[in-house]
Design a protein around this motif. Sequence first.
Motif, PDB file in Angstrom:
ATOM      1  N   TYR A   1      -3.947  13.231  -9.940  1.00 23.81           N
ATOM      2  CA  TYR A   1      -3.633  13.134  -8.524  1.00 23.81           C
ATOM      3  C   TYR A   1      -3.720  14.493  -7.823  1.00 23.81           C
ATOM      4  CZ  TYR A   1      -2.003   8.664 -10.179  1.00 23.81           C
ATOM      5  OH  TYR A   1      -1.934   7.433 -10.768  1.00 23.81           O
TER       6      TYR A   1
ATOM      7  N   HIS B   1       2.062   9.769  -5.155  1.00 21.89           N
ATOM      8  CA  HIS B   1       2.684  10.988  -4.633  1.00 21.89           C
ATOM      9  C   HIS B   1       3.692  11.539  -5.633  1.00 21.89           C
ATOM     10  CE1 HIS B   1       5.448  13.203  -1.735  1.00 21.89           C
ATOM     11  NE2 HIS B   1       4.295  13.839  -1.658  1.00 21.89           N
TER      12      HIS B   1
ATOM     13  N   ASN C   1      -4.217   9.430   0.714  1.00 19.61           N
ATOM     14  CA  ASN C   1      -4.367   8.036   0.296  1.00 19.61           C
ATOM     15  C   ASN C   1      -4.556   7.995  -1.226  1.00 19.61           C
ATOM     16  OD1 ASN C   1      -4.784   5.339   0.017  1.00 19.61           O
ATOM     17  ND2 ASN C   1      -6.695   5.269   1.174  1.00 19.61           N
ATOM     18  N   TYR C   2      -3.452   7.989  -1.929  1.00 22.25           N
ATOM     19  CA  TYR C   2      -3.515   8.008  -3.389  1.00 22.25           C
ATOM     20  C   TYR C   2      -4.098   6.715  -3.955  1.00 22.25           C
ATOM     21  CZ  TYR C   2      -0.648  12.215  -3.153  1.00 22.25           C
ATOM     22  OH  TYR C   2      -0.190  13.480  -2.891  1.00 22.25           O
ATOM     23  N   VAL C   3      -4.091   5.642  -3.171  1.00 25.15           N
ATOM     24  CA  VAL C   3      -4.650   4.371  -3.656  1.00 25.15           C
ATOM     25  C   VAL C   3      -6.123   4.538  -4.001  1.00 25.15           C
ATOM     26  CG1 VAL C   3      -5.129   1.970  -3.025  1.00 25.15           C
ATOM     27  CG2 VAL C   3      -2.958   3.008  -2.382  1.00 25.15           C
TER      28      VAL C   3
ATOM     29  N   ASP D   1       2.045  13.986   1.806  1.00 24.19           N
ATOM     30  CA  ASP D   1       2.468  12.588   1.948  1.00 24.19           C
ATOM     31  C   ASP D   1       1.368  11.706   2.520  1.00 24.19           C
ATOM     32  OD1 ASP D   1       4.915  13.331   1.024  1.00 24.19           O
ATOM     33  OD2 ASP D   1       5.913  13.367   2.972  1.00 24.19           O
ATOM     34  N   ASP D   2       0.464  12.298   3.295  1.00 24.02           N
ATOM     35  CA  ASP D   2      -0.548  11.511   3.997  1.00 24.02           C
ATOM     36  C   ASP D   2      -1.788  11.222   3.149  1.00 24.02           C
ATOM     37  OD1 ASP D   2       1.032  11.459   6.260  1.00 24.02           O
ATOM     38  OD2 ASP D   2       0.211  13.338   7.038  1.00 24.02           O
TER      39      ASP D   2
ATOM     40  N   LYS E   1       1.022   4.153  -2.820  1.00 17.49           N
ATOM     41  CA  LYS E   1       0.865   5.562  -2.451  1.00 17.49           C
ATOM     42  C   LYS E   1       2.046   6.387  -2.949  1.00 17.49           C
ATOM     43  CE  LYS E   1      -1.933   5.001   1.749  1.00 17.49           C
ATOM     44  NZ  LYS E   1      -1.944   5.161   3.223  1.00 17.49           N
ATOM     45  N   ASN E   2       3.247   5.813  -2.855  1.00 20.33           N
ATOM     46  CA  ASN E   2       4.440   6.532  -3.298  1.00 20.33           C
ATOM     47  C   ASN E   2       4.388   6.852  -4.793  1.00 20.33           C
ATOM     48  OD1 ASN E   2       5.555   6.455  -0.735  1.00 20.33           O
ATOM     49  ND2 ASN E   2       6.756   4.618  -1.126  1.00 20.33           N
TER      50      ASN E   2
ATOM     51  N   THR F   1       0.820  -1.211   0.000  1.00 20.09           N
ATOM     52  CA  THR F   1       0.000   0.000   0.000  1.00 20.09           C
ATOM     53  C   THR F   1       0.853   1.259   0.000  1.00 20.09           C
ATOM     54  OG1 THR F   1      -1.879  -1.099   1.061  1.00 20.09           O
ATOM     55  CG2 THR F   1      -1.764   1.287   1.251  1.00 20.09           C
ATOM     56  N   ASN F   2       1.873   1.308   0.845  1.00 20.05           N
ATOM     57  CA  ASN F   2       2.756   2.473   0.835  1.00 20.05           C
ATOM     58  C   ASN F   2       3.487   2.607  -0.496  1.00 20.05           C
ATOM     59  OD1 ASN F   2       2.201   3.559   3.349  1.00 20.05           O
ATOM     60  ND2 ASN F   2       3.763   2.347   4.387  1.00 20.05           N
TER      61      ASN F   2
END
Length: 281
Positions: free
Chosen positions: A81, A71, A104-106, A101-102, A67-68, A63-64
């Motif tokens: 985005y 981002h 939730n791009y997912v 950064d926080d 997300k990266n 997941t991270n």
Amino acid sequence: MKQFVLKAILLSTLGTSAMPAFAVRWFEVELIAFSQKAGTDIREDFSIETDPIPQEKRLDLLTNGFKNVGHQACLAGDSKYDPRSVMDQFTMQQSSWYCDDDVNYVEKYEKLPVIPFSEPLEHMQSMYLLAPEQLRFESIRKKLERQGKNPILHTGWRFPDQSKKRAPNVVVYGGMKFEQPVSYKYIENEPSDSFVSLLSTAPKQAIKTQGEDLWELDGTIKIHIRHYLYVTSNFDYRYLTEEGELESARMSQFTRVYSGDIHYLDHPKMGIIFQIRKYKH
């Protein structure tokens, strides 16, 4: 002479107990999950309901990583985005935005990136995702694409020598997003003190509920070591039928493997190519 032998045994014992944590053997696994081309000769019935994939001891490294990717795309100015509200995007078209950064791009994905992103790491302290430049299967992924297969996920992670009891179920998911069907639950209306309400049953109120999004590929891989490497995999591959209905095909396998060998898990709907390699030993 006897005192010398006892002293040597004592020093050897102390030296063993003082060994650092990184003396545990470490490995890395790399995998590519892909969907198979639709074939007319497939006769398996995938409509049979299966038990849910076990939820205990799950470790989510992906997941991270997803997300990266979002981002980075946000920082590059990709409008998909843009974290601003629709109203802000309309009224402030020329203004820049802040990529938090926080965020939730997912949630913004209709299809997850094939390669999740992580900074390259080299430590042996905790399990972590491999960076894209640490992956070695790019030529295999491109060969699959030339064969008409659709790579869903290309990733990997590093992990220590762990027993079956201690090893986590690493979460593996990717591909297209499918929304769960809308369902309704019924709740009792708040009771009333009126005389009429006491004589009749209060009507129930229907509340619309929406479950979590479902991904094309969803499952876990567990790797433990007992003289050999053992891989326990449980996957659901989701797809739409010709009638537009969402169905799921289960692939569960338990495999003994050797480090350095390339292995293939086969299923009529999907496949996984993976390799487990020694890391710094």
